[in-house]
Write a protein that holds these residues in place. Sequence first.
Motif, mmCIF file in Angstrom:
data_model
loop_
_atom_site.group_PDB
_atom_site.id
_atom_site.type_symbol
_atom_site.label_atom_id
_atom_site.label_comp_id
_atom_site.label_asym_id
_atom_site.label_seq_id
_atom_site.Cartn_x
_atom_site.Cartn_y
_atom_site.Cartn_z
ATOM 1 N N TYR A 1 0.852 -1.191 0.000
ATOM 2 C CA TYR A 1 0.000 0.000 0.000
ATOM 3 C C TYR A 1 0.885 1.237 0.000
ATOM 4 N N GLN B 1 -9.449 5.064 5.604
ATOM 5 C CA GLN B 1 -8.278 4.981 6.486
ATOM 6 C C GLN B 1 -7.843 6.371 6.956
ATOM 7 N N GLY C 1 -14.107 -3.329 0.476
ATOM 8 C CA GLY C 1 -13.449 -2.783 -0.698
ATOM 9 C C GLY C 1 -12.922 -1.381 -0.474
ATOM 10 N N THR D 1 -10.836 -2.628 6.719
ATOM 11 C CA THR D 1 -10.224 -3.576 7.656
ATOM 12 C C THR D 1 -8.889 -3.051 8.176
HETATM 13 P P1 AMP Z 1 -11.391 -4.098 2.816
HETATM 14 O O1 AMP Z 1 -12.351 -3.012 2.416
HETATM 15 O O2 AMP Z 1 -10.866 -3.903 4.162
HETATM 16 O O3 AMP Z 1 -11.984 -5.455 2.592
HETATM 17 O O4 AMP Z 1 -10.097 -3.989 1.860
HETATM 18 C C1 AMP Z 1 -10.225 -4.155 0.472
HETATM 19 C C2 AMP Z 1 -8.884 -4.429 -0.206
HETATM 20 O O5 AMP Z 1 -8.109 -3.248 -0.256
HETATM 21 C C3 AMP Z 1 -8.019 -5.468 0.480
HETATM 22 O O6 AMP Z 1 -7.547 -6.340 -0.533
HETATM 23 C C4 AMP Z 1 -6.866 -4.692 1.066
HETATM 24 O O7 AMP Z 1 -5.696 -5.470 1.082
HETATM 25 C C5 AMP Z 1 -6.759 -3.528 0.106
HETATM 26 N N1 AMP Z 1 -6.249 -2.297 0.725
HETATM 27 C C6 AMP Z 1 -6.458 -1.854 1.973
HETATM 28 N N2 AMP Z 1 -5.853 -0.669 2.172
HETATM 29 C C7 AMP Z 1 -5.242 -0.352 1.016
HETATM 30 C C8 AMP Z 1 -4.452 0.758 0.583
HETATM 31 N N3 AMP Z 1 -4.179 1.795 1.387
HETATM 32 N N4 AMP Z 1 -3.977 0.751 -0.683
HETATM 33 C C9 AMP Z 1 -4.266 -0.292 -1.505
HETATM 34 N N5 AMP Z 1 -5.004 -1.370 -1.179
HETATM 35 C C10 AMP Z 1 -5.495 -1.396 0.073
#
Ligand code: AMP
Length: 379
Positions: A21, A28, A48, A52
Amino acid sequence: MPFSSFGLSEDLLQAINDAGYTTPTPVQIQAIPAILKGRDLLAAAQTGTGKTAGFILPILQRMAQTTFSRNRPLRALILTPTRELAAQVGESVKKYGAHQNPRLKSEVVFGGVKINPQMMRLRGGVDLLTATPGRLLDLVNQNAVRLNKVEILVLDEADKMLDMGFIKDIDKLLAFLPKKRQNLLFSATFSSDIKKLTRDLLVNPVKINVDPENIAAETIDQLVYTVNKTSKTALLTHLIKTNNWQQVLVFTSSKHGANRLTEKLNAARIKAAAIHGNKSQGARTSALAGFKSGEIRVLVATDVATRGIDIAQLPHVVNFELPRSSSDYVHRIGRTGRAGQNGQAVSLISEDEYPALLLVEKLIGIKIPREQISGFEAK
Ligand code: AMP
């Protein structure tokens, strides 16, 4: 804004770097500082969005700042609606905490598998536990874990937990928690039940992205094909073959429907597998692994089985049938267009589903374009 500006520890920055990342996502950017400050949080964030990492990173940081006590009381509890999501959150905890020293002890527990091995794993205490509500309640009732020292509580996909009827279990669990604690609630949608839960649970929360117009990620192209019910399978097969779709997640409304569609796709030489609540945990895990690796081209699923499943850059989601509740539509299409990638969500709509389609459009606040494919027009 770089990740380094949050004041996260070096070991967490290292894990973020390992994950590849470069910049924090909008959720975030808002969640991490609020959680680090110890505030309660109310976040309208679907899968997405990077939610998380948005809660795990600051939780790990906060937990590392307080000293470990010898008997390792449980200090952070993450509740999720499904075993798949629990497992995935648990993996994220391990991933982001990989360089922490001392390492936190984290575990994952969920129903549908034997309870005894889980009791063994909880022996000696864990710092952070990810759990589905029903199984956790069983474990608490059997004295396998105590919740009286929990400092941080996360309700992930709270709307789905309520949809699945977990509210009674959650209420019972809350009674075991200390009054003073930090509460984080994530939900894609906000029904009156969710609003009540947030009022009861959260103290002066920081609110994130509670704009209902943002409910469907902007990077998702949504499209409706109007079609006769009896032509849906043929249309889906046609779409997959002519567009050469390689990784497609298809939602059906019933387990039986998922099995039937899977058989028909396989008969049409499109490699497909079904995941739903009647499948064993092993079958679900291997179907998901096959799908992620590209060996299985189409994963046919019911809503419950896929909650929160993380499949990076999933390009196509198909609603073979519309879900019963409009909020599930939002969750389903949240499997695609994640973390800035473009995705496409296609719904095959027969005439009896038009009223449900209007409700979906009311919730997401846009009219989804309708198209027909020659040879498959609704009559
Ligand atoms: P989530 O919405 O927590 O299910 O995360 C969705 C996807 O985004 C997961 O595959 C994470 O690994 C990825 N992800 C989380 N934070 C970032 C970031 N800052 N940059 C790129 N990908 C990310």
